[in-house]
Design an enzyme around this catalytic site. Structure first.
Site, PDB file in Angstrom:
ATOM      1  N   LYS A   1      10.661   9.414  10.763  1.00 48.41           N
ATOM      2  CA  LYS A   1      10.218   9.248   9.372  1.00 48.41           C
ATOM      3  C   LYS A   1      10.833  10.365   8.547  1.00 48.41           C
ATOM      4  O   LYS A   1      10.981  11.488   9.026  1.00 48.41           O
ATOM      5  CB  LYS A   1       8.694   9.386   9.320  1.00 48.41           C
ATOM      6  CG  LYS A   1       8.085   8.795   8.089  1.00 48.41           C
ATOM      7  CD  LYS A   1       7.946   7.309   8.252  1.00 48.41           C
ATOM      8  CE  LYS A   1       7.263   6.628   7.110  1.00 48.41           C
ATOM      9  NZ  LYS A   1       7.048   5.210   7.385  1.00 48.41           N
TER      10      LYS A   1
ATOM     11  N   GLY B   1      -5.295  -7.226  -0.980  1.00 46.00           N
ATOM     12  CA  GLY B   1      -3.950  -6.716  -1.301  1.00 46.00           C
ATOM     13  C   GLY B   1      -2.940  -7.852  -1.274  1.00 46.00           C
ATOM     14  O   GLY B   1      -2.264  -8.077  -0.273  1.00 46.00           O
TER      15      GLY B   1
ATOM     16  N   GLY C   1       0.045  -8.471  -2.070  1.00 47.00           N
ATOM     17  CA  GLY C   1       1.412  -8.015  -2.350  1.00 47.00           C
ATOM     18  C   GLY C   1       2.387  -8.648  -1.381  1.00 47.00           C
ATOM     19  O   GLY C   1       2.148  -9.749  -0.870  1.00 47.00           O
TER      20      GLY C   1
ATOM     21  N   VAL D   1       3.085  -8.237   1.705  1.00 49.23           N
ATOM     22  CA  VAL D   1       2.548  -8.620   3.012  1.00 49.23           C
ATOM     23  C   VAL D   1       1.438  -9.662   2.859  1.00 49.23           C
ATOM     24  O   VAL D   1       1.470 -10.729   3.485  1.00 49.23           O
ATOM     25  CB  VAL D   1       2.009  -7.371   3.765  1.00 49.23           C
ATOM     26  CG1 VAL D   1       1.283  -7.776   5.027  1.00 49.23           C
ATOM     27  CG2 VAL D   1       3.153  -6.421   4.089  1.00 49.23           C
ATOM     28  N   GLY D   2       0.455  -9.361   2.007  1.00 50.13           N
ATOM     29  CA  GLY D   2      -0.731 -10.206   1.891  1.00 50.13           C
ATOM     30  C   GLY D   2      -0.433 -11.608   1.402  1.00 50.13           C
ATOM     31  O   GLY D   2      -0.941 -12.609   1.932  1.00 50.13           O
TER      32      GLY D   2
HETATM   33  P1  NAD Z   1       2.862  -4.102  -1.981  1.00 51.16           P
HETATM   34  O1  NAD Z   1       2.903  -2.948  -2.888  1.00 51.16           O
HETATM   35  O2  NAD Z   1       3.831  -5.201  -2.139  1.00 51.16           O
HETATM   36  O3  NAD Z   1       1.402  -4.785  -2.043  1.00 51.16           O
HETATM   37  C1  NAD Z   1       0.222  -4.058  -1.990  1.00 51.16           C
HETATM   38  C2  NAD Z   1      -0.826  -4.871  -2.725  1.00 51.16           C
HETATM   39  O4  NAD Z   1      -2.096  -4.220  -2.594  1.00 51.16           O
HETATM   40  C3  NAD Z   1      -0.567  -5.000  -4.235  1.00 51.16           C
HETATM   41  O5  NAD Z   1      -0.848  -6.335  -4.632  1.00 51.16           O
HETATM   42  C4  NAD Z   1      -1.599  -4.045  -4.860  1.00 51.16           C
HETATM   43  O6  NAD Z   1      -1.983  -4.448  -6.160  1.00 51.16           O
HETATM   44  C5  NAD Z   1      -2.724  -4.177  -3.868  1.00 51.16           C
HETATM   45  N1  NAD Z   1      -3.682  -3.066  -3.875  1.00 51.16           N
HETATM   46  C6  NAD Z   1      -3.449  -1.733  -4.020  1.00 51.16           C
HETATM   47  N2  NAD Z   1      -4.620  -1.059  -3.956  1.00 51.16           N
HETATM   48  C7  NAD Z   1      -5.588  -1.978  -3.751  1.00 51.16           C
HETATM   49  C8  NAD Z   1      -6.993  -1.914  -3.585  1.00 51.16           C
HETATM   50  N3  NAD Z   1      -7.634  -0.751  -3.598  1.00 51.16           N
HETATM   51  N4  NAD Z   1      -7.690  -3.073  -3.397  1.00 51.16           N
HETATM   52  C9  NAD Z   1      -7.046  -4.256  -3.350  1.00 51.16           C
HETATM   53  N5  NAD Z   1      -5.703  -4.371  -3.500  1.00 51.16           N
HETATM   54  C10 NAD Z   1      -5.001  -3.253  -3.705  1.00 51.16           C
HETATM   55  O7  NAD Z   1       2.903  -3.481  -0.513  1.00 51.16           O
HETATM   56  P2  NAD Z   1       3.216  -4.256   0.846  1.00 51.16           P
HETATM   57  O8  NAD Z   1       4.634  -4.098   1.183  1.00 51.16           O
HETATM   58  O9  NAD Z   1       2.595  -5.610   0.777  1.00 51.16           O
HETATM   59  O10 NAD Z   1       2.412  -3.353   1.885  1.00 51.16           O
HETATM   60  C11 NAD Z   1       1.006  -3.433   2.000  1.00 51.16           C
HETATM   61  C12 NAD Z   1       0.550  -2.537   3.146  1.00 51.16           C
HETATM   62  O11 NAD Z   1       1.138  -2.981   4.363  1.00 51.16           O
HETATM   63  C13 NAD Z   1       0.967  -1.068   3.002  1.00 51.16           C
HETATM   64  O12 NAD Z   1      -0.082  -0.287   3.552  1.00 51.16           O
HETATM   65  C14 NAD Z   1       2.206  -0.953   3.871  1.00 51.16           C
HETATM   66  O13 NAD Z   1       2.377   0.361   4.371  1.00 51.16           O
HETATM   67  C15 NAD Z   1       1.854  -1.914   4.986  1.00 51.16           C
HETATM   68  N6  NAD Z   1       3.009  -2.500   5.699  1.00 51.16           N
HETATM   69  C16 NAD Z   1       3.985  -3.147   5.006  1.00 51.16           C
HETATM   70  C17 NAD Z   1       5.039  -3.756   5.687  1.00 51.16           C
HETATM   71  C18 NAD Z   1       6.096  -4.544   4.956  1.00 51.16           C
HETATM   72  O14 NAD Z   1       6.876  -5.235   5.634  1.00 51.16           O
HETATM   73  N7  NAD Z   1       6.195  -4.513   3.646  1.00 51.16           N
HETATM   74  C19 NAD Z   1       5.097  -3.676   7.079  1.00 51.16           C
HETATM   75  C20 NAD Z   1       4.080  -3.006   7.775  1.00 51.16           C
HETATM   76  C21 NAD Z   1       3.020  -2.433   7.059  1.00 51.16           C
END
Ligand code: NAD
Length: 370
Positions: free
Chosen positions: A77, A177, A179, A181-182
């Site tokens: 990292k 969330g 975003g 992933v979700g």
């Molecule tokens: P992203 O920024 O695209 O989405 C995050 C979402 O969470 C956004 O919609 C944001 O508005 C929402 N959010 C933030 N705070 C919140 C809260 N308190 N309550 C509800 N919603 C909230 O990020 P992402 O890429 O989707 O990543 C999400 C998580 O998954 C992160 O913790 C990241 O480290 C982890 N992750 C991501 C990946 C990837 O492939 N992108 C892989 C492994 C783990």
């Protein structure tokens, strides 16, 4: 000054490098944790305030995630200190300088993380050639656009339901969330007949026990709206999502969202984690005792890094997605089987599975004979 060895153990870290170029204002840290399996892959985080200890913990998490996923890569990292929202005219030279400063650390391959994206990875690649999560124009597979992590979560959920008395078809799902992933987790689960009954983002939540229109919600997010603006559901505060009854709860926002002080509000049968460390250790034990099945984060959410590693090795999108499906299904099945048979938390079984793979690789490293 932190003691660089205070957190060292028999796995790592192998290397901690601090870089400083006063002329351009570059300050950065790299932790390469363990490279017995292969050169490390891990994100470049841009943030003002990540300690070396935290950088190490994130690197160790990558060692475990990559080993568990069966990738030929160790964990690392890096942190570039600064405001990720700075103007691109300042950010680009800093990212390029960080890459150049770490040019000689060829056991570390840069990936995107908080505060960096595929454009940053294109800059890194143009400087030193070692980056994943690239734009398609330079051979990248757009993993967030395609939903690599959400796709893997869906497979983890499908395998986990075999141990439960319900299947994906008709299962009620809540996604915290919505975003990268979700949103895709919801989409892939919806395709398999699950019913999204609640979703949230940083601006609020929407709930509908009859089922939300996943495609409409995705469209709303793409146009910059909040899920809470969706007309076909009841608007709620984002923190209220934890109270929505469901069979599958998907945390995909932030760390530590389920804690000892709120775990009793959660009414679900299965948790499949998109976010990293969304549940505290104490809350995880309480859930286990209550019979809630929890697929550990680094097993369930490995789709993104599997996709990135496949990209690095020149694979096509379809080969990358086939690898995500195969590895996440196999690992989920193995971890849950071990957990059941040995009566331990799934996380303990998952950590042991990953550490065992790292140790087996370590016995062949040259230094093991000295
Ligand atoms: P992203 O920024 O695209 O989405 C995050 C979402 O969470 C956004 O919609 C944001 O508005 C929402 N959010 C933030 N705070 C919140 C809260 N308190 N309550 C509800 N919603 C909230 O990020 P992402 O890429 O989707 O990543 C999400 C998580 O998954 C992160 O913790 C990241 O480290 C982890 N992750 C991501 C990946 C990837 O492939 N992108 C892989 C492994 C783990």
């Amino acid at each position: 000054m932190e003691d660089a060895f205070e957190f060292a153990d028999d796995l790592g870290p192998a290397k901690i490098v601090h870089v400083h170029e006063p002329g351009i204002g570059l300050r950065g840290t790299l932790v390469v944790d363990n490279v017995a399996i292969g050169p490390s892959i891990g994100g470049l985080r841009m943030a003002p305030d990540v300690s070396t200890a935290e950088c190490f913990r994130l690197a160790r998490a990558m060692t475990l995630k990559n080993a568990a996923a069966g990738l030929p890569h160790g964990g690392g990292k890096s942190v570039l200190y600064g405001d990720p929202g700075m103007p691109v005219e300042r950010k680009e030279p800093l990212v390029r300088a960080m890459a150049c400063a770490l040019r000689g650390c060829d056991d570390y391959i840069f990936g995107p993380d908080m505060g960096t994206d595929e454009t940053c990875m294109a800059w890194v690649r143009s400087e030193i050639g070692r980056a994943v999560g690239l734009p398609t124009e330079v051979g990248g597979i757009p993993l967030d656009e395609l939903g690599a992590t959400g796709f893997g979560l869906c497979h983890a959920a499908e395998v986990a339901t075999r141990d439960l008395d319900f299947g994906l078809d008709g299962a009620r799902v809540v996604v915290q969330g919505f975003g990268s992933v979700g949103l895709h987790a919801a989409r892939f689960l919806d395709e398999r007949g699950a019913r999204l009954v609640g979703a949230s983002d940083s601006r609020g939540a929407v709930v509908n026990p009859a089922g939300l229109d996943v495609e409409a919600l995705c469209e709303a997010k793409r146009s910059g709206k909040s899920v809470a603006d969706h007309p076909d559901g009841e608007k709620r505060d984002r923190e209220a999502l934890i109270d929505v009854e469901c069979e599958i709860w998907v945390p995909a926002a932030r760390p530590d969202v389920i804690r000892e002080d709120n775990v009793d509000r959660l009414s679900t049968r299965l948790i499949v984690s998109g976010a990293n460390i969304p549940i505290t250790d104490g809350a995880e034990r309480i859930l286990h005792e209550r019979g809630v099945l929890n697929v550990p984060d680094f097993i369930a959410n490995a789709g993104g890094v599997i996709c990135a590693a496949m990209e690095y090795h020149g694979a096509t999108r379809s080969a990358a997605f086939a690898a995500i499906e195969e590895r996440i299904r196999a690992n989920t099945a193995e971890v849950l089987e071990q957990s059941r048979r040995r009566e331990v938390l799934p996380r303990k079984a998952a950590v042991e599975l990953a550490v065992e793979r790292v140790r087996r690789a370590m016995q062949w490293r040259r230094w093991s004979i000295f």
